[in-house]
Design a protein around this motif. Structure first.
Motif, PDB file in Angstrom:
ATOM      1  N   LYS A 146      14.114 -58.680 -53.798  1.00 13.54           N
ATOM      2  CA  LYS A 146      12.713 -59.105 -53.801  1.00 13.54           C
ATOM      3  C   LYS A 146      12.556 -60.497 -54.429  1.00 13.54           C
ATOM      4  CE  LYS A 146       8.222 -57.003 -54.575  1.00 13.54           C
ATOM      5  NZ  LYS A 146       7.528 -55.796 -54.983  1.00 13.54           N
ATOM      6  N   ARG A 147      13.235 -60.738 -55.550  1.00 12.70           N
ATOM      7  CA  ARG A 147      13.141 -62.035 -56.214  1.00 12.70           C
ATOM      8  C   ARG A 147      13.606 -63.155 -55.284  1.00 12.70           C
ATOM      9  NH1 ARG A 147      16.775 -62.855 -61.191  1.00 12.70           N
ATOM     10  NH2 ARG A 147      17.999 -64.145 -59.817  1.00 12.70           N
ATOM     11  N   PHE A 148      14.747 -62.934 -54.600  1.00  4.79           N
ATOM     12  CA  PHE A 148      15.248 -63.943 -53.665  1.00  4.79           C
ATOM     13  C   PHE A 148      14.220 -64.231 -52.577  1.00  4.79           C
ATOM     14  CE2 PHE A 148      16.949 -64.884 -49.501  1.00  4.79           C
ATOM     15  CZ  PHE A 148      17.571 -66.099 -49.737  1.00  4.79           C
ATOM     16  N   VAL A 149      13.636 -63.180 -51.995  1.00  2.00           N
ATOM     17  CA  VAL A 149      12.679 -63.361 -50.895  1.00  2.00           C
ATOM     18  C   VAL A 149      11.516 -64.237 -51.341  1.00  2.00           C
ATOM     19  CG1 VAL A 149      10.999 -62.196 -49.394  1.00  2.00           C
ATOM     20  CG2 VAL A 149      13.294 -61.237 -49.677  1.00  2.00           C
ATOM     21  N   TYR A 150      10.944 -63.926 -52.499  1.00  2.00           N
ATOM     22  CA  TYR A 150       9.783 -64.702 -52.950  1.00  2.00           C
ATOM     23  C   TYR A 150      10.166 -66.122 -53.377  1.00  2.00           C
ATOM     24  CZ  TYR A 150       6.730 -60.769 -52.227  1.00  2.00           C
ATOM     25  OH  TYR A 150       6.006 -59.763 -51.636  1.00  2.00           O
ATOM     26  N   GLU A 151      11.362 -66.313 -53.912  1.00  2.00           N
ATOM     27  CA  GLU A 151      11.827 -67.673 -54.216  1.00  2.00           C
ATOM     28  C   GLU A 151      12.038 -68.463 -52.921  1.00  2.00           C
ATOM     29  OE1 GLU A 151      15.309 -67.276 -56.665  1.00  2.00           O
ATOM     30  OE2 GLU A 151      14.144 -66.661 -58.430  1.00  2.00           O
ATOM     31  N   PHE A 152      12.592 -67.807 -51.921  1.00  2.00           N
ATOM     32  CA  PHE A 152      12.787 -68.426 -50.608  1.00  2.00           C
ATOM     33  C   PHE A 152      11.442 -68.855 -50.017  1.00  2.00           C
ATOM     34  CE2 PHE A 152      12.665 -67.693 -45.998  1.00  2.00           C
ATOM     35  CZ  PHE A 152      13.562 -68.658 -45.563  1.00  2.00           C
ATOM     36  N   LEU A 153      10.472 -67.963 -50.044  1.00  2.00           N
ATOM     37  CA  LEU A 153       9.154 -68.282 -49.488  1.00  2.00           C
ATOM     38  C   LEU A 153       8.477 -69.413 -50.271  1.00  2.00           C
ATOM     39  CD1 LEU A 153       7.837 -64.690 -48.661  1.00  2.00           C
ATOM     40  CD2 LEU A 153       8.948 -66.340 -47.127  1.00  2.00           C
ATOM     41  N   ARG A 154       8.673 -69.435 -51.578  1.00  2.00           N
ATOM     42  CA  ARG A 154       8.123 -70.507 -52.403  1.00  2.00           C
ATOM     43  C   ARG A 154       8.757 -71.859 -52.018  1.00  2.00           C
ATOM     44  NH1 ARG A 154       7.552 -67.727 -56.497  1.00  2.00           N
ATOM     45  NH2 ARG A 154       9.686 -67.708 -57.223  1.00  2.00           N
ATOM     46  N   GLU A 155      10.074 -71.866 -51.791  1.00  2.00           N
ATOM     47  CA  GLU A 155      10.759 -73.096 -51.360  1.00  2.00           C
ATOM     48  C   GLU A 155      10.218 -73.582 -50.010  1.00  2.00           C
ATOM     49  OE1 GLU A 155      13.218 -75.184 -52.555  1.00  2.00           O
ATOM     50  OE2 GLU A 155      13.346 -74.128 -54.474  1.00  2.00           O
TER      51      GLU A 155
END
Length: 191
Positions: free
Chosen positions: A37-46
């Protein structure tokens, strides 16, 4: 073991590919893109911070995604989600160690419809313990889910898997030609 690249590194590579190949269409072949989940939201933020206009598809699991994540993916360019449903039989899902429920699958596919995101259901038929009725029930379950696209493959006992070990122990393998181990051709018989 799961190893993640940083979201920044992934988006750097996307930007490089967009420039190099003049495309904004990305396909993540990772079966479990939504596992972290953390990766997904960091990816979307990028993606958002760089104002990238991309269309992408990715694999998910019905137990690693929720409605909030699905909406976030959609709003950042995700056009399709791929789910390995495997079977319309809870018994088969349990036997293969999938750790999902049919009820959760129904719920997630409903969210996908409500989100208006394409969703693919992948199903496997021909496990050694399945009857013809079990396989028909998997097809009926796929029809009930009504995904944007359904994919059906044949259970294939790849070496190193529990299915292979069972097939060897029960003398079920009828074809040892590795070129036929494509998931499109039956290479073992039922019990």
């Amino acid at each position: 073991m799961v190893r993640y690249r940083s979201a920044k590194a992934v988006v750097d590579e996307i930007e490089d590919s967009m420039q190099k190949y003049k495309t904004n269409i990305i396909v993540f072949t990772d079966d479990e893109f939504t596992l972290g989940k953390r990766f997904v939201y960091e990816f979307l933020r990028e993606i958002e911070e760089r104002k990238l206009d991309i269309n992408f598809s990715c694999g998910s699991r019905v137990d690693t995604i929720d409605r909030e994540m699905m909406n976030a993916l959609k709003s950042h360019g995700c056009t399709a989600l791929y789910f390995g449903v495997e079977s319309g039989s809870q018994e088969t899902i349990n036997r293969i160690g999938k750790r999902i429920t049919l009820e959760r699958t129904i719920k997630v596919f409903q969210w996908a419809k409500e989100t208006s995101i394409d969703h693919v259901g992948s199903f496997v038929i021909g496990f050694p313990w399945e009857s013809i009725d079990d396989m028909k029930n998997t097809v009926k379950f796929a029809m009930k889910l009504n995904p944007s696209y359904a994919q059906f493959t044949v259970a294939t006992p790849y070496p190193g898997t529990p299915l292979y070990q069972q097939a060897v122990n029960d003398n079920l393998i009828e074809d040892f030609n590795w070129e036929h181990y494509t998931t499109l051709r039956a290479v073992m018989r039922g019990l």
